[in-house]
Design an enzyme around this catalytic site. Structure first.
Site: not given
Length: 295
Positions: A151, A229, A240
């Protein structure tokens, strides 16, 4: 993991040496950035770097990475390709979720990180991945598709030092569709499978093509057991995406400069995207196992 590490001598100790090196890199990474935040992340159909040079995609030893924003479908397409090619699917997101459900020492810390939409530190991700490599070695795994790692540019540099990645697929989808898709995600509390209740029909505008995505509904037995979630709220999803976009460009440039990046703009849902992705990967004629991937 002897089958994964091309750059180390072939010997009974090669895979253990690779994991040890991986762990040393982890220590250096942590020392270099104690302040890192602790998570989880277009018009042409696909774009291939002009000097892309990869092994035959039907080779069980393919060593691929899937990049893309959170919710874009990395896990869905990576797992289908893994079924098709007979290689393991290694998802750092799954590794984090497994650790969360284990009640281990990292569980409480990870729960707070995920619920805030932040990125998990290099220290935690590399530690979890290191353990996964050891487990895979014990099972005699060959080849892999990595999903959700690397990432950051630091992670990419560490990975290149120990593993010969031959292809990086960068899945792309416009942000408004991504947000709607993430907010529609559901998980069956009994079987653990993922579904999506969002029915997406977005008109083409500002240079973006129109996109339609049918919902991925569960069977009747799962319908009453669907849960959302904790990190799939609009605020968390947008955060995010913001963090991912900030971190992703250097990683994309890293692999683009090495001729390993294939950029794939998703044209729609699975029925529209899957055959075109197979074509982009030179797998469109690889039909003898396609029914397995579509199961």
């Amino acid at each position: 993991m002897a089958t994964l590490i091309r750059l180390l001598p072939k010997s009974p100790l090669a895979s253990r040496a690779s994991v040890s090196y991986f762990q040393r890199c982890l220590s250096s990474s942590v020392a270099a950035s104690q302040s890192d935040s602790l998570v989880s992340p277009p018009v042409h159909h696909f774009t291939v770097s002009p000097n892309l040079n990869r092994r035959d995609p039907k080779d069980r030893n393919v060593q691929w990475v899937f990049l893309g924003c959170p919710g874009v479908g990395k896990g869905t397409y990576a797992s289908r390709l893994c079924n098709l090619l007979g290689v393991p699917h290694i998802s750092t997101g799954d590794l984090v979720r497994d650790e969360l459900s284990s009640s281990g020492p990292l569980s409480e810390q990870l729960n707070e990180i995920v619920n805030q939409g932040k990125l998990v530190s290099d220290e935690i991700i590399l530690s979890l991945l290191s353990k996964r490599l050891v487990t895979g070695e014990a099972k005699g795994e060959s080849g892999f598709i990595l999903d959700g790692f690397p990432r950051t540019i630091k992670q990419a540099e560490i990975l290149e030092g120990i593993i010969d990645i031959d292809l990086v697929v960068n899945l792309k989808l416009r942000e408004d569709v991504l947000i709607e898709k993430c907010l529609g995600r559901r998980l069956c509390s009994q079987c653990g499978k993922n579904f999506n209740i969002a029915s997406i029909n977005v008109k083409g505008e500002n240079g973006y093509p129109a996109i339609s995505m049918a919902p991925l509904l569960p069977p009747e037995s799962c319908m009453s057991r669907l849960i959302t979630r904790a990190d799939d709220t609009e605020k968390v999803v947008k955060e995010r995406l913001r963090i991912y976009n900030e971190k992703s460009q250097p990683v994309e440039d890293f692999y683009r400069s090495r001729g390993k990046l294939l950029e794939f703009d998703l044209p729609g849902g699975i029925p529209e995207s899957w055959p075109k992705l197979l074509k982009a990967l030179d797998l469109d004629n690889y039909e003898e196992k396609e029914s397995v991937a579509m199961a």
